[in-house]
Design a protein around this motif. Structure first.
Motif, mmCIF file in Angstrom:
data_model
loop_
_atom_site.group_PDB
_atom_site.id
_atom_site.type_symbol
_atom_site.label_atom_id
_atom_site.label_comp_id
_atom_site.label_asym_id
_atom_site.label_seq_id
_atom_site.Cartn_x
_atom_site.Cartn_y
_atom_site.Cartn_z
ATOM 1 N N LYS A 34 0.813 -1.212 0.000
ATOM 2 C CA LYS A 34 0.000 0.000 0.000
ATOM 3 C C LYS A 34 0.852 1.271 0.000
ATOM 4 N N ASP A 35 2.172 1.097 0.055
ATOM 5 C CA ASP A 35 3.061 2.256 -0.037
ATOM 6 C C ASP A 35 2.771 3.006 -1.334
ATOM 7 N N ARG A 36 2.826 4.320 -1.278
ATOM 8 C CA ARG A 36 2.422 5.140 -2.429
ATOM 9 C C ARG A 36 3.267 4.866 -3.661
ATOM 10 N N HIS A 37 4.513 4.487 -3.483
ATOM 11 C CA HIS A 37 5.375 4.221 -4.627
ATOM 12 C C HIS A 37 4.918 2.995 -5.400
ATOM 13 N N ILE A 38 4.231 2.085 -4.726
ATOM 14 C CA ILE A 38 3.716 0.880 -5.379
ATOM 15 C C ILE A 38 2.230 1.029 -5.707
ATOM 16 N N ALA A 39 1.441 1.406 -4.701
ATOM 17 C CA ALA A 39 -0.020 1.418 -4.858
ATOM 18 C C ALA A 39 -0.481 2.404 -5.926
ATOM 19 N N THR A 40 0.093 3.595 -5.935
ATOM 20 C CA THR A 40 -0.373 4.591 -6.900
ATOM 21 C C THR A 40 0.074 4.249 -8.319
#
Length: 365
Positions: free
Chosen positions: A136-142
């Protein structure tokens, strides 16, 4: 069938070969060991070996192979970018996903489902190495959300093998020992709605072999299959057909009788001349090759070029064919296939009356 068809051939790998640099990564169940402060003993060492065996059984062989290829591909990608895969970096994983989706360089862009599978493979591999990362880290999730929004497409489904198709396919097979085996594979796989891995993992009896994925009980009215499938243990009942020529149970009995198999794997390789059944279990790749070969010989979808015809059909075509051809209540098909939801069953039904239940009229309009 050519003699070399009896041998298991590995499918072409989508991941580049990393060479010896990644030999150390191939079996991370070996990382299961005693704590450093505990002295080893014969009993504890045996328990470590047992725990490693259970760790290897945590996922299917095909899944583990795919996860291994995922890790090799990612590790090589990292090193080409001047970094290392350990410890995990959500920033680098996000860039890796973007690279997979964009198809930069010589590699084609991957589908969303394949990218999600690669991410699951990385998560599993990191867990085996004692690391975790936050999906869910933004670098992965987004990045993943953007990939889905821009590139997501309906899943490409394999063609279903329908009743008239399966009859034409088995008609192409000879009545020698190898033909009896392949006829039983096709008819049993079709009537059981089985995955190709489920077909070849069957044993004659319970606990015959350590690598068994289930067993068969042949009864007066049909065959009862007990399967250790993707979603857990389930039973599939295969009734006898209307004639010996199309009955999957009769075909199975004929193969077992003439192959003289009463223990161990149900479907095995045969000798080079095809006159004797060997002890080695067939690879699931044989089922896929068998389907494609019989599709060509039976003239199914002959209006298309051979390459396109081969691409339309796979091992899942048997499973989709049963779901599409069985004219019974949907819930019976769902149970037979071992699906957790009716929605999953409907994905397998290539032809069905989508408007059999008309909610518009039911609502009074």
């Amino acid at each position: 069938m050519a003699a070399d068809d009896e041998k298991s051939r590995s499918s072409h790998s989508a991941a580049p070969d990393d060479g010896q640099d990644d030999e150390r990564d191939q079996d991370k169940s070996e990382s299961i060991a005693l704590p450093s402060h505990v002295a080893g003993s014969g009993t504890l060492d045996r328990l470590v070996d047992t725990a490693r065996d259970y760790a290897r059984a945590a996922a299917s062989e095909n899944t583990l192979k795919a996860y291994s290829k995922d890790w090799k591909h990612f590790a090589r990608w990292c090193r080409l970018k001047g970094t290392e895969p350990l410890p995990p970096s959500t920033e680098m994983i996000g860039l890796y996903l973007a690279d997979l989706a964009s198809g930069s360089g010589p590699s084609p862009a991957l589908s969303v489902s394949t990218i999600e599978r690669r991410l699951s493979g990385l998560s599993w591999n990191y867990a085996q190495r004692g690391f975790t990362f936050d999906r869910k880290d933004r670098h992965i999730a987004t990045v993943l959300a953007g990939i889905k929004r821009k590139h997501a497409r309906p899943p490409v489904q394999k063609e279903a093998i329908l009743r008239e198709d399966i009859l034409a396919m088995v008609a192409t097979l000879p009545y020698d020992l190898r033909g009896l085996r392949d006829r039983a594979i096709l008819l049993l796989g079709y009537a059981g709605g089985l995955r190709r891995s489920e077909i070849v993992s069957l044993d004659v009896g319970k606990d015959d072999t350590p690598d068994s994925g289930g067993w068969i009980d042949i009864l007066d009215q049909g065959a009862l299959l007990t399967l250790n499938a993707k979603t857990g243990w389930r039973e599939a009942e295969i009734g006898r057909g209307s004639s010996d020529q199309t009955c999957p149970v009769h075909a199975l009995e004929q193969w077992l009788h003439f192959a003289r198999i009463d223990f161990g794997p149900v479907f095995t390789r045969t000798s080079r001349n095809g006159n004797k059944a060997l002890e080695d279990r067939l690879s699931d790749k044989h089922v896929a090759r068998l389907i494609k070969r019989c599709v060509l010989e039976a003239g199914i979808r002959s209006e298309l070029p051979e390459k396109d015809r081969l691409a339309l059909f796979s091992g899942h075509s048997l499973r989709a064919g049963l779901a599409s051809s069985a004219e019974v209540d949907e819930r019976y098909v769902q149970k037979h296939l071992g699906h957790a939801s009716a929605e999953m069953t409907r994905r397998y039904q290539r032809r069905r009356d989508r408007f059999r239940v008309n909610l518009t009229k039911a609502a009074g309009l």
